[in-house]
Design a protein around this motif. Structure first.
Motif, short mmCIF file in Angstrom:
data_model
loop_
_atom_site.label_atom_id
_atom_site.label_comp_id
_atom_site.label_asym_id
_atom_site.label_seq_id
_atom_site.Cartn_x
_atom_site.Cartn_y
_atom_site.Cartn_z
N TYR A 166 -37.10 63.64 22.92
CA TYR A 166 -38.13 62.66 22.51
C TYR A 166 -37.70 61.78 21.20
O TYR A 166 -36.77 62.52 20.28
CB TYR A 166 -39.54 63.57 22.19
N GLU A 167 -38.18 60.87 20.96
CA GLU A 167 -37.87 60.09 19.81
C GLU A 167 -38.85 60.32 18.79
O GLU A 167 -40.25 60.24 19.03
CB GLU A 167 -38.05 58.61 20.27
N THR A 168 -38.62 60.70 17.52
CA THR A 168 -39.53 61.19 16.54
C THR A 168 -40.36 60.11 16.28
O THR A 168 -39.97 58.84 15.96
CB THR A 168 -38.69 61.71 15.30
N PRO A 169 -41.80 60.42 16.32
CA PRO A 169 -42.83 59.25 15.99
C PRO A 169 -42.58 58.92 14.67
O PRO A 169 -42.51 59.72 13.73
CB PRO A 169 -44.05 59.89 16.47
N LYS A 170 -42.91 57.68 14.29
CA LYS A 170 -42.81 57.16 13.04
C LYS A 170 -44.28 56.18 12.86
O LYS A 170 -44.31 55.43 13.72
CB LYS A 170 -41.68 56.43 12.55
N TYR A 171 -44.71 56.30 11.75
CA TYR A 171 -45.84 55.45 11.58
C TYR A 171 -45.60 54.01 11.39
O TYR A 171 -44.65 53.50 10.92
CB TYR A 171 -46.48 55.79 10.13
N GLY A 172 -46.32 53.24 12.30
CA GLY A 172 -45.76 51.78 12.43
C GLY A 172 -44.74 51.54 13.31
O GLY A 172 -44.62 50.22 13.62
N ALA A 173 -44.44 52.41 14.05
CA ALA A 173 -43.37 52.23 15.02
C ALA A 173 -43.97 52.79 16.36
O ALA A 173 -44.09 51.72 17.29
CB ALA A 173 -41.99 52.88 14.89
N HIS A 174 -43.96 54.05 16.49
CA HIS A 174 -44.62 54.57 17.84
C HIS A 174 -45.10 55.86 17.46
O HIS A 174 -44.70 56.62 16.82
CB HIS A 174 -43.56 54.50 18.80
N HIS A 175 -45.94 56.33 18.61
CA HIS A 175 -46.32 57.92 18.76
C HIS A 175 -46.50 58.10 20.18
O HIS A 175 -46.49 57.26 20.87
CB HIS A 175 -47.36 58.21 17.71
N PHE A 176 -46.84 59.42 20.33
CA PHE A 176 -47.13 59.75 21.69
C PHE A 176 -48.79 60.28 21.84
O PHE A 176 -49.12 60.49 20.69
CB PHE A 176 -46.50 60.71 22.30
N SER A 177 -49.27 59.96 22.93
CA SER A 177 -50.67 60.28 23.03
C SER A 177 -50.96 60.65 24.59
O SER A 177 -50.53 60.01 25.55
CB SER A 177 -51.64 59.11 22.62
N LEU A 178 -51.79 61.63 24.88
CA LEU A 178 -52.22 62.07 26.04
C LEU A 178 -53.52 61.34 26.76
O LEU A 178 -53.68 61.38 27.83
CB LEU A 178 -52.37 63.66 26.19
N ARG A 179 -54.10 60.66 25.87
CA ARG A 179 -55.52 59.88 26.14
C ARG A 179 -55.31 58.55 26.84
O ARG A 179 -54.40 57.70 26.45
CB ARG A 179 -56.09 59.80 24.82
N PHE A 180 -55.76 58.35 27.99
CA PHE A 180 -55.73 57.11 28.69
C PHE A 180 -56.70 56.23 28.02
O PHE A 180 -57.59 56.56 27.43
CB PHE A 180 -56.00 57.51 30.04
N TRP A 181 -56.51 54.93 28.34
CA TRP A 181 -57.36 53.68 27.76
C TRP A 181 -58.90 53.99 28.27
O TRP A 181 -59.95 53.83 27.30
CB TRP A 181 -56.78 52.48 28.11
N ASN A 182 -59.10 54.54 29.38
CA ASN A 182 -60.49 54.63 29.87
C ASN A 182 -61.04 56.25 29.84
O ASN A 182 -61.96 56.35 30.45
CB ASN A 182 -60.68 54.03 31.30
N PHE A 183 -60.21 56.84 28.67
CA PHE A 183 -60.69 58.28 28.78
C PHE A 183 -61.84 58.28 27.80
O PHE A 183 -62.30 57.80 26.81
CB PHE A 183 -59.71 59.00 27.77
N SER A 184 -62.94 59.19 28.56
CA SER A 184 -64.22 59.33 27.49
C SER A 184 -64.60 60.67 27.41
O SER A 184 -64.56 61.29 28.15
CB SER A 184 -65.33 58.64 28.22
N GLU A 185 -64.66 61.37 26.13
CA GLU A 185 -64.97 62.47 25.83
C GLU A 185 -66.36 63.08 26.07
O GLU A 185 -66.48 63.96 26.27
CB GLU A 185 -64.90 62.85 24.36
N HIS A 186 -67.33 62.02 26.17
CA HIS A 186 -68.79 62.33 26.47
C HIS A 186 -69.10 61.60 28.17
O HIS A 186 -69.93 61.15 27.97
CB HIS A 186 -69.65 61.39 25.58
N GLY A 187 -68.19 62.37 28.84
CA GLY A 187 -68.52 61.92 30.07
C GLY A 187 -69.80 62.45 30.87
O GLY A 187 -70.09 63.68 30.55
N LYS A 188 -70.15 61.70 31.90
CA LYS A 188 -71.38 62.36 32.39
C LYS A 188 -71.16 63.41 33.39
O LYS A 188 -69.98 63.36 34.33
CB LYS A 188 -72.27 61.33 33.15
#
Length: 706
Positions: free
Chosen positions: A181-203
């Motif tokens: 993996y490429e080490t994440p850096k602030y202002g450059a990139h990072h990794f996330s498991l959340r998708f754009w339509n993810f909702s923590e308070h889903g019905k």
């Protein structure tokens, strides 16, 4: 069961062949007894880490204390183990012994000495004590390097598991998955498991199947959330480690350029702080003046008549007052994870970016109005005249005759038409005197747009449209009452003929025996009401169309205001410049897969299940999978859609159906969409000098962070 191990390996450690032994630092993440994730944050040269011997525990404790709370609960930052280069001819030197010597002496060694015989280099001082504590409690990792040239990438060496001390057991054979993996850096990139339509308070459904509960009770095979959080925290851990270990990044010192940049930053900060302080003083005086007349009827009436303007002025004043406070960096713990730091920064910069864009749009609109004031006044006057004469007056006269060939009741059409024409004439006469003040209103609108942005004058336009069309809304309200009463009367009389009666308690129709007199009176009322209904309906349809057109224009302006407030401008700008700052899920690119047999360097290991009659130890094949961690990235539509959904969350899906039913039945309908606006905050009272210093320090801190 065969054990599985995943090694999350930084890309910079694979770009060059190591020249000496290294210490590995990172996290062990384990969910099951036969599965282990090893997140390597960085490596430190064994020869240059002499400063660690006296304070390794303090350094690790300091790094853990600065990590995210969720990461602290699931895993601790520690010394993972050591890595060293492989030698030629498949031999590995371990404490001065070669492969043959190691095989001969391994049977007579026990405890920690036996662990050394498996390849653990003996360290110096407190580092050796810490290694012994690690191997005696949880985990210790021994790696070697293997040279590769994979997929035309700059990956020259891949770590190979020599052995692992796994819960006081020595494991030399396991399935290994190396993820670069490429080490994440602030202002450059990072990794996330959340998708754009993810909702923590889903019905969730009220009753779940039994297998769903059983699935949730099972322990997960891996904890990717903790792994990704650890990867995003690798840069912060390395910075803290280097600060304690005495390392410093070399920077090119150019005094002239640095002094010039510092001077420009201070100049910009002082200019913005002075401009904000001027607005702050003006707002404080205005607020004090309004407090004096807040109990008068003039204030109450103006607050009701200009409700949209007051709300948007309040929002704009809060944004002007609070933007330097939002720029203050108070959450230091969130800076450890690049993902959390990015979210905090976006939230921190969202207010001033929205304020800046709104004021820029307001300046553009305001200057346009000032330069074309006469033509704008002429157009507004002509439009008001055409709307009154060509639409309202002509429409009422047309309805008093034979509209579209319909034969209406002449008397009722004449009464309704004369009432409408008189109301329109009276209101037109009143606005004749107001028309002379139109040019001053346009000037005030332009100045308001330049000072407060586009949303405040847009809200003022909505209120002025409501005031200017007050006669139309009044006529529509009176006609709708008449139309609704006729419909309800006809419905009640129709139920009388059917022998049914509406039960308001049970909300249903019940049978009822009416008398003969009731039937006669009902018949006498039903006939004229039914015959007069077409005349009332045509007047109601005409004024409904006119009033709906006005309401739609106000709703359109309301949508523009909500879109201006809800649009994440800073996210759009950063997405166009650096798309990698907005990840949406991860994926793996497999670049290598191999099985190591007995001719590998691991053949020096002795299998406990081997027979003494065998000349060489029996070994199982070891599978090694090599892949690269990648991210998916959000597009602009996926990024701004959740903000628009939140802004228009108050608009229900049944709004259109309710409005159509209200129009057909003559009931009152909402004239606004009810879109969500930014919340207002309590009024801020601090000294002027303190506010100026707060603005300056906030801008300087923001500029220095970049």
């Amino acid at each position: 069961m065969r054990r599985k191990c995943r090694i999350w390996w930084p890309e910079q450690l694979s770009s060059t062949q190591p020249s000496s032994d290294n210490l590995l630092f990172g996290w062990f993440v384990s969910c099951l007894s036969d599965s282990l994730d090893i997140v390597v944050a960085f490596a430190s040269n064994l020869d240059s880490s002499s400063n660690l011997q006296s304070g390794l525990q303090e350094i690790l404790h300091s790094i853990n204390g600065n990590m995210h709370v969720s990461l602290q609960d699931n895993s601790k930052f520690c010394l993972l183990g050591q890595s060293r280069s492989s030698l030629s001819n498949g031999q590995v030197f371990c404490n001065g012994m070669q492969e043959d010597d190691l095989r001969k002496s391994s049977d007579g060694l026990t405890g920690c000495c036996r662990q050394w015989s498996y390849g653990c280099l003996k360290l110096d001082g407190l580092l050796e004590q810490y290694r012994q504590m690690s191997t005696g409690s949880d985990y210790w990792l021994e790696l070697t390097y293997d040279s590769h040239d994979l997929h035309a990438r700059e990956i020259r060496c891949i770590p190979k598991v020599h052995h692992i001390h796994w819960n006081r057991e020595l494991v030399s054979r396991c399935d290994v998955h190396v993820i670069v993996y490429e080490t994440p850096k602030y202002g450059a990139h990072h990794f996330s498991l959340r998708f754009w339509n993810f909702s923590e308070h889903g019905k969730t459904s009220i009753k779940k199947p039994k297998w769903v509960d059983e699935l949730h009770e099972k322990k997960p095979l891996n904890d990717l959330d903790t792994v990704i959080l650890a990867i995003n925290s690798a840069t912060a851990a390395k910075k803290i480690f280097e600060r304690h270990d005495g390392f410093r990044r070399s920077r090119v010192n150019i005094p002239i350029i640095r002094m010039f940049c510092a001077f420009m930053c201070h100049l910009l900060a002082m200019s913005m702080a002075s401009l904000s302080t001027v607005f702050y003083i003006f707002l404080q005086f205005s607020h004090s003046f309004l407090d004096l007349g807040s109990q008068s009827w003039v204030y109450s009436a103006s607050a009701k008549a200009f409700s949209n303007t007051w709300i948007n002025i309040r929002i704009r004043c809060c944004q002007i007052l609070y933007w330097p406070i939002f720029l203050q960096d108070n959450d230091l713990r969130s800076q450890s994870s690049v993902e959390c730091a990015e979210k905090v920064a976006l939230h921190k910069h969202s207010m001033w970016s929205s304020l800046l864009v709104d004021i820029l749009l307001g300046d553009l609109i305001g200057l346009t109005l000032l330069f074309h004031m006469e033509s704008v006044c002429s157009w507004v006057s002509n439009f008001a005249s055409d709307f009154t004469n060509e639409l309202l007056r002509s429409g009422c006269v047309w309805l008093m005759g034979v509209p579209a060939g319909f034969k209406l009741n002449i008397e009722l059409a004449g009464i309704l038409g004369m009432i409408s024409l008189n109301t329109i004439q009276i209101w037109s006469t009143l606005w004749t005197f107001v028309g002379s003040l139109l040019i001053y209103f346009i000037k005030g609108l332009a100045i308001l747009a330049i000072l407060f942005g586009m949303t405040v004058p847009a809200a003022l336009v909505i209120d002025m449209i409501a005031i200017a069309t007050l006669h139309l809304s009044t006529l529509h309200w009176l006609i709708s009452i008449l139309y609704s009463l006729q419909l309800h009367s006809l419905a009640a009389l129709w139920r009388l003929f059917r022998g049914r009666k509406w039960n308001p308690l049970r909300q249903r129709l019940d049978s009822f025996d009416y008398t003969v007199k009731q039937h006669v009176v009902g018949s006498l009322l039903f006939t004229p009401l039914l015959l007069l209904l077409p005349t009332t309906s045509l007047f109601y349809i005409f004024f409904t169309i006119m009033n709906t057109a006005v309401s739609l224009s106000s709703m359109f302006i309301e949508v523009i205001i909500s879109v201006i407030h809800a649009t994440p401008y800073i996210k759009i700008i950063l997405r166009l410049i650096k798309p990698r700052r907005f990840p949406s899920g991860i994926w793996f690119e497999i670049i290598g897969c191999q099985n190591n047999s007995s001719d590998s360097p691991h053949s020096a290991f002795i299998d406990k299940n081997s027979s003494p009659s065998d000349g060489m130890p029996q070994q199982e094949d070891e599978s090694i999978l090599i892949s690269v961690l990648h991210s998916n990235y959000m597009n602009i539509g996926q990024m701004i859609l959740p903000h628009y959904r939140k802004a228009f969350s108050g608009v229900s899906g049944s709004y259109l159906a309710t409005s159509i039913f209200g129009l057909l039945s003559g009931n009152k309908i909402a004239s606004t969409l009810g879109a969500t606006l930014p919340s207002t905050m309590p009024w801020l009272f601090i000294p002027y000098k303190e506010y100026w210093c707060l603005c300056r320090n906030s801008i300087l801190a923001c500029l220095q962070s970049y």
